[in-house]
Design a protein around this motif. Structure first.
Motif, short mmCIF file in Angstrom:
data_model
loop_
_atom_site.label_atom_id
_atom_site.label_comp_id
_atom_site.label_asym_id
_atom_site.label_seq_id
_atom_site.Cartn_x
_atom_site.Cartn_y
_atom_site.Cartn_z
N LEU A 19 -36.68 -2.83 6.49
CA LEU A 19 -36.55 -2.52 8.37
C LEU A 19 -35.46 -3.46 8.46
O LEU A 19 -35.25 -4.61 8.12
N TYR A 74 -39.43 -0.08 1.07
CA TYR A 74 -38.83 -0.03 2.16
C TYR A 74 -38.39 -1.15 2.70
O TYR A 74 -38.75 -2.27 2.62
N LEU A 76 -35.30 1.98 9.47
CA LEU A 76 -36.35 2.00 8.21
C LEU A 76 -35.26 2.51 7.37
O LEU A 76 -35.30 3.90 7.33
#
Length: 304
Positions: free
Chosen positions: A229, A227, A178
């Motif tokens: 992933l 963010y 992450l």
């Protein structure tokens, strides 16, 4: 003798504890200490989980006891204490053991924390339950704050076989990371030569052969709320490799203050070793282990 046993939820006065003076099998030891009870009664105590060795319930008649161990017998079933702290065994045979390590658990002890609970120390105790001379050997490591799959060898021969042939033996080794921000390229390759500073921090050099060659491949799985992933695959396994490479491209791993992160969104390092596949050094068979993505790493995408 009455003594409270760690891990038991029964009252102290309902427990009898005996110290092992010489090596013996569990049933034989109990028959000697509990002779008025009778053989069938003692067997029933074992079957019902009323007997523990060093705080752990044991039911096997032939369980080997060592001098100095504590054997406790309760009048009711003992609630066993957790066998491990911060890890669980995914696979074990005569040559190796594969575990799932939680974030926060050291793989092996650090110089400044010689007495810390580690995966290595717990597994050493585990293999010595059956044979006091058994040992385990470090094959590779995960950083303290990285969770996921890792393995240990049970002999120096197996350790050397895996380490000497690591690139060929490991078929797949991938992580979930992450990171902060959204990457311009959804997937890519990062290559550099890693070096260690005097403060023990790793950093990249772009000069060929100036350090240890490191190659990281990444692919974006999900983005949102600032963010990303990533699925990260290693060609090489260098110290802090993923953490350094993510910083290099301007997207440090969440929670990784050492390598440039400013986010504390999940309360841990956003790195998880989710797949390890390798050729067994003895059988030649390919084994593959996969650990699910921790919920913490998905949390930033679930915000409104």
């Amino acid at each position: 003798m009455n003594r409270k046993t760690t891990g038991s939820r029964t009252k102290p006065d309902r427990i009898r504890t005996f110290e092992v003076a010489e090596g013996s099998e569990l049933l034989a030891f109990l028959l000697n200490k509990l002779s008025p009870e009778g053989r069938n009664s003692v067997k029933s105590m074992l079957a019902r989980g009323q007997v523990s060795v060093e705080g752990r319930v044991e039911k096997a008649y032939n369980y080997p006891l060592r001098p100095g161990q504590q054997v406790s017998v309760s009048k009711e079933k003992i609630v066993d204490k957790p066998r491990f702290i911060g890890l669980s065994i995914l696979y074990e045979d005569d040559d190796l053991v594969v575990i799932q390590k939680d974030a926060g658990l050291l793989s092996i002890s650090a110089p400044h924390e010689p007495d810390a609970i580690t995966a290595y120390r717990q597994l050493m105790e585990h293999v010595r339950q059956d044979n006091p001379t058994s040992r385990i050997f470090v094959v590779h490591r995960l950083d303290r704050d990285t969770s996921g799959v890792m393995m240990f060898a049970k002999s120096e021969k197996v350790q050397q076989a895996l380490q000497n042939d690591w690139q060929e033996a490991v078929q797949e080794r991938s992580y979930i990371a992450l990171v902060e921000g959204t990457l311009r390229q959804a997937e890519g390759k990062i290559e550099s030569w890693l070096k260690e500073s005097k403060t023990l921090k790793m950093y990249s050099s772009q000069r060929p052969d100036d350090g240890q060659h490191a190659v990281t491949h990444y692919k974006t799985l999900q983005t949102g709320n600032g963010y990303s992933l990533l699925e990260v695959r290693l060609e090489t396994g260098r110290k802090n490799q993923i953490r350094v490479h993510m910083q290099d491209i301007g997207h440090p791993i969440v929670g990784d203050k050492k390598y440039g992160s400013r986010s504390r969104a999940i309360g841990r390092l956003g790195l998880h070793a989710n797949v390890l596949s390798f050729v067994h050094p003895t059988t030649g068979k390919t084994l593959r282990f996969e650990s699910p993505i921790p919920k913490a790493l998905l949390r930033p995408f679930q915000r409104d």
